[in-house]
Motif scaffolding. Structure first.
Motif, mmCIF file in Angstrom:
data_model
loop_
_atom_site.group_PDB
_atom_site.id
_atom_site.type_symbol
_atom_site.label_atom_id
_atom_site.label_comp_id
_atom_site.label_asym_id
_atom_site.label_seq_id
_atom_site.Cartn_x
_atom_site.Cartn_y
_atom_site.Cartn_z
ATOM 1 N N LEU A 1 43.814 41.225 43.381
ATOM 2 C CA LEU A 1 43.129 42.514 43.250
ATOM 3 C C LEU A 1 42.569 42.671 41.833
ATOM 4 C CD1 LEU A 1 42.564 45.486 44.249
ATOM 5 C CD2 LEU A 1 44.715 46.056 43.141
ATOM 6 N N ILE A 2 43.430 42.309 40.859
ATOM 7 C CA ILE A 2 42.998 42.436 39.471
ATOM 8 C C ILE A 2 41.744 41.605 39.237
ATOM 9 C CG2 ILE A 2 43.634 41.900 37.082
ATOM 10 C CD1 ILE A 2 46.526 42.592 37.837
ATOM 11 N N ARG A 3 41.753 40.373 39.795
ATOM 12 C CA ARG A 3 40.596 39.501 39.613
ATOM 13 C C ARG A 3 39.339 40.147 40.221
ATOM 14 N NH1 ARG A 3 42.307 33.979 41.410
ATOM 15 N NH2 ARG A 3 43.720 34.190 39.649
ATOM 16 N N PHE B 1 34.049 44.986 37.672
ATOM 17 C CA PHE B 1 33.609 46.379 37.793
ATOM 18 C C PHE B 1 34.117 47.222 36.620
ATOM 19 C CE2 PHE B 1 33.610 44.648 42.075
ATOM 20 C CZ PHE B 1 32.325 44.972 42.483
ATOM 21 N N LEU B 2 35.370 46.943 36.224
ATOM 22 C CA LEU B 2 35.913 47.679 35.080
ATOM 23 C C LEU B 2 35.156 47.306 33.803
ATOM 24 C CD1 LEU B 2 39.783 47.721 35.657
ATOM 25 C CD2 LEU B 2 38.109 49.518 36.065
ATOM 26 N N ALA B 3 34.756 46.041 33.716
ATOM 27 C CA ALA B 3 33.989 45.619 32.542
ATOM 28 C C ALA B 3 32.680 46.400 32.465
ATOM 29 C CB ALA B 3 33.711 44.122 32.609
ATOM 30 N N GLU C 1 32.919 56.420 34.038
ATOM 31 C CA GLU C 1 33.304 55.496 32.982
ATOM 32 C C GLU C 1 34.611 54.811 33.399
ATOM 33 O OE1 GLU C 1 35.679 57.918 33.188
ATOM 34 O OE2 GLU C 1 36.260 57.142 31.223
ATOM 35 N N LEU C 2 35.306 54.214 32.462
ATOM 36 C CA LEU C 2 36.495 53.421 32.791
ATOM 37 C C LEU C 2 37.523 54.166 33.641
ATOM 38 C CD1 LEU C 2 37.643 51.282 29.727
ATOM 39 C CD2 LEU C 2 37.694 50.634 32.137
ATOM 40 N N GLN D 1 40.054 55.284 38.888
ATOM 41 C CA GLN D 1 40.522 56.229 39.905
ATOM 42 C C GLN D 1 39.936 55.892 41.269
ATOM 43 O OE1 GLN D 1 39.650 59.935 37.689
ATOM 44 N NE2 GLN D 1 41.128 60.817 39.113
ATOM 45 N N ARG D 2 38.656 55.547 41.287
ATOM 46 C CA ARG D 2 37.994 55.209 42.550
ATOM 47 C C ARG D 2 38.657 53.999 43.198
ATOM 48 N NH1 ARG D 2 31.505 55.452 41.715
ATOM 49 N NH2 ARG D 2 31.231 57.687 42.046
#
Lengths: 254, 220, 218
Positions: free
Chosen positions: B5-7, B12-14, B168-169, B174-175
């Motif tokens: 999931l993190i990968r 998107f977080l970047a 933003e981040l 949250q999404r």
């Protein structure tokens, strides 16, 4: 014989911090080319008097004149600002703590006033600064920053900086008090040289011997008033007032 | 711990981080202008200007940024001020951080030795020239640290604009939480992204400090 | 649309309740931030290295990330692993820990600033290490730290507003409730800002008084 206008003329100035009066009606005048020294115990008001002449301190009442122009004119706001900036250019002030600008080189310290205020071009200002530097014996230090200089060297630069404005008078506020004893002489030498050139000088000092040597007149102040004034040989060797005598006894003994 | 999931969410977080950086930079620009203005006003000869500067700082520092943000974004339209969420955020944060930054600037100016002012004035320089030529050049290096601290605070407070819908981040995280139900992994990743940005700010500040210091030493 | 503050007094009760909760949260979270801050400072300075090092890492994490994100992480993250804390306590503890990190830094510096002669004098009288810390070093460090820790507590007051996102009914959330009934956001947020400002001024006043007292002792 005293027909000329005095260079510095102080009439009945008073200054108080709250209820505490530090200057209680001082009169003083310095003629062109003369050297006057002010001595007295700390807290006597001698530094305050000198700073008042440069308007670094406001006075409560009285008048201060420089070469026929009133220094403390009752102007307001911008007008006062312009007036005081202008008249300060005519007075060179030397501080106990030197107050050189640490972010500027020695040459820049000396040149910035002439360039920005006297509107000299760089070449003229540089020429003037170099002449003054060699006069105070620091020709080789032009590109050094103040942090690299000894106290005595700093004070000589500060004197050169003040002289670069070609002032009508020089005011010295305990110029050697912050110096190590072995550095005092080099600054005294520069001041003696100015005296020999007949610069008008008002000197606040605690050095009796130096005052005796260079001054045309010595003023002894205590408690915000002038106690005694006259030729150095009279005031320093033959004082009339008991307070002067007590002060000198204390200061000449060590 | 769901590594896969993190990968997946990292890119998107970047992307969201870019917006966080953008918010920080834009607010910082506004904040610096505000701070300089306030600092000049607080050393003014006019009592009214000094008073206004002090009142501004007191009010900005005395009320929550979140309330200021809601007041501008939700209350603004009532005053004829309709801003996009991004603009409302940047303007509010800029005016807010400017008040804090002005405090550091004032402190730096006051830290310059009083004798400098006297020396300049005794040569015949006016108040403005004295400030420009002698006081500010000496005060500027002293300001860097507090400006850096405030920039870090600013960067972290950009998270608040997630509440008015800027993606933003924090909002982006949250999404992902709503769609993946893995709050721990997602928020930890977002936290790591903030840490990287904050570390970068600290590095820039250190480099600036060293450059100023070095400039001084080289000059000596 | 123009402003109309006449609706505000009808909601005075709910705003008042909100500000009381805000003050209560400030006191609770402020207390946590000071106690935990001292504990972290002492542990990182005098504790075993095995404890000190990770603690400093935790402090770094707390100071390097947004409060809002930390609150989300606690609130939603803990429930993921089965720990269900009420929103109120999640908010209070989260806020308290966030500022504990900031306070720890200040307490550390103040502890280090205490004259080593104090500890020597105490030890030479025969006090143990922990008694020396408790009776002599810590009290002096607290006096030094007071202005800055007080300042953090004032900043904490304003960050209680962030707790509204967890649904904690403090001043901002109660103002939002009033807004949802009246559709007057400006009036209520403005009123809320004034209330925060008043509490803020009161805190500043108390802090100044305390700081003056501390200064007299030092």
């Amino acid at each position: 014989m005293n027909t000329q206008t005095p260079m510095i003329d102080v009439r009945q100035i008073r200054k108080a911090y709250g209820v505490h009066e530090v200057l209680k009606g001082i009169d003083l005048s310095v003629n062109k080319g003369k050297i006057v020294s002010i001595i007295g115990p700390s807290g006597s008001g001698k530094s305050t008097l000198l700073r008042s002449i440069n308007m670094l301190e406001d006075v409560s009442s009285g008048e201060i004149w420089l070469d026929g122009k009133q220094v403390n004119r009752p102007l307001k706001g911008r007008q006062f600002e312009n007036h005081i900036n202008h008249i300060r250019q005519e007075m060179g002030m030397v501080f106990q703590q030197f107050n050189l600008f640490p972010h500027l080189t020695v040459l820049q310290n000396i040149m910035i006033g002439p360039i920005r205020l006297r509107k000299l071009n760089r070449a003229e200002a540089l020429d003037r600064a170099q002449t003054l530097l060699s006069k105070v014996g620091l020709s080789d230090k032009g590109n050094a920053y103040p942090a690299r200089l000894s106290g005595g060297q700093k004070q000589r630069v500060a004197i050169a900086r003040a002289l670069a404005m070609q002032p009508k008078v020089m005011l010295f506020d305990e110029a050697t008090s912050a110096l190590d004893p072995e550095l005092v002489e080099e600054v005294n030498q520069v001041m003696k040289q100015l005296a020999a050139e007949h610069m008008t000088m008002l000197i606040v000092t605690h050095e009796m011997r130096f005052a005796a040597e260079v001054s045309d007149q010595v003023i002894f102040m205590d408690g915000g008033v002038v106690i005694e004034q006259g030729a150095p040989k009279d005031v320093l060797s033959n004082p009339v007032e008991e307070r002067t005598r007590a002060f000198l006894r204390k200061h000449l003994s060590h | 711990m769901d590594i896969e999931l993190i990968r997946q969410i990292l890119p998107f977080l970047a992307q969201a981080s870019v917006l966080t950086i953008g918010l920080t930079v834009c607010s910082l620009a506004i904040g610096l202008v505000v701070a300089v203005t306030i600092t000049i006003a607080s050393f003014s000869r006019m009592r009214a200007a000094r008073w206004a500067a002090a009142a501004y700082v007191s009010i900005m520092r005395g009320t929550p940024l979140l309330v200021q943000l809601f007041l501008v974004y939700f209350g603004g339209p009532q005053m004829g001020l309709e801003l996009t969420p991004f603009l409302a955020g940047v303007v509010t944060m800029g005016f807010n951080i400017g008040a804090y930054m002005s405090e550091g600037m004032k402190g730096a100016v006051l830290a310059v030795d009083r004798g400098q002012n006297e020396a300049s004035r005794s040569l015949g320089f006016g108040r403005f020239d004295t400030m420009r030529l002698f006081i500010l050049p000496q005060a500027a290096p002293l300001m860097i640290r507090s400006l850096g601290v405030n920039t870090v605070i600013l960067c972290k407070s950009t998270a608040l604009v997630s509440t008015i819908g800027v993606v933003e981040l924090t909002y982006s995280a949250q999404r992902f939480v709503t769609s993946t139900f893995k709050p721990f992994e997602v928020f930890a990743c977002a936290g790591a992204a903030y840490l990287i940005i904050v570390a970068a700010i600290s590095l820039i500040v250190h480099a600036l400090e060293r450059a100023v210091d070095h400039g001084r030493k080289a000059a000596l | 649309m123009s402003l109309d503050f006449s609706v505000v007094p009808d909601y005075f009760g709910i705003l008042w309740t909100g500000i009381l909760w805000t003050v209560l949260i400030t006191v609770l979270a402020g207390g946590i931030s000071i106690l935990v801050g001292i504990a972290i400072a002492v542990a990182t300075l005098y504790g075993p290295r095995l404890l000190a090092f990770p603690l400093r890492g935790v402090v770094f994490l707390f100071m390097g990330t947004p409060l809002l994100l930390q609150l989300y992480l606690f609130y939603y993250g803990l429930s993921q692993i089965g720990i269900m804390l009420p929103a109120f306590w999640t908010g209070v503890v989260g806020l308290g820990l966030h500022y504990a990190a900031y306070n720890a830094d200040i307490f550390r510096a103040s502890l280090q600033a205490v004259d080593p002669g104090q500890a020597e004098a105490s030890r030479s009288l025969g006090f143990s290490r922990s008694a020396t810390l408790r009776f002599f070093v810590l009290p002096q460090a607290m006096l030094t730290a007071l202005p800055q820790v007080g300042n953090n507590s004032i900043i904490l007051l304003k960050d209680t507003a962030v707790l509204s996102v967890l649904g904690i009914a403090e001043l901002v959330l109660n103002a939002q409730r009033a807004i949802s009934e009246t559709y007057r956001p400006f009036e209520f947020y403005f009123t809320a800002a004034i209330l925060y400002y008043i509490v803020n001024l009161a805190m500043e006043f108390l802090l100044r008084k305390a700081a003056r007292k501390a200064e007299a002792i030092r």
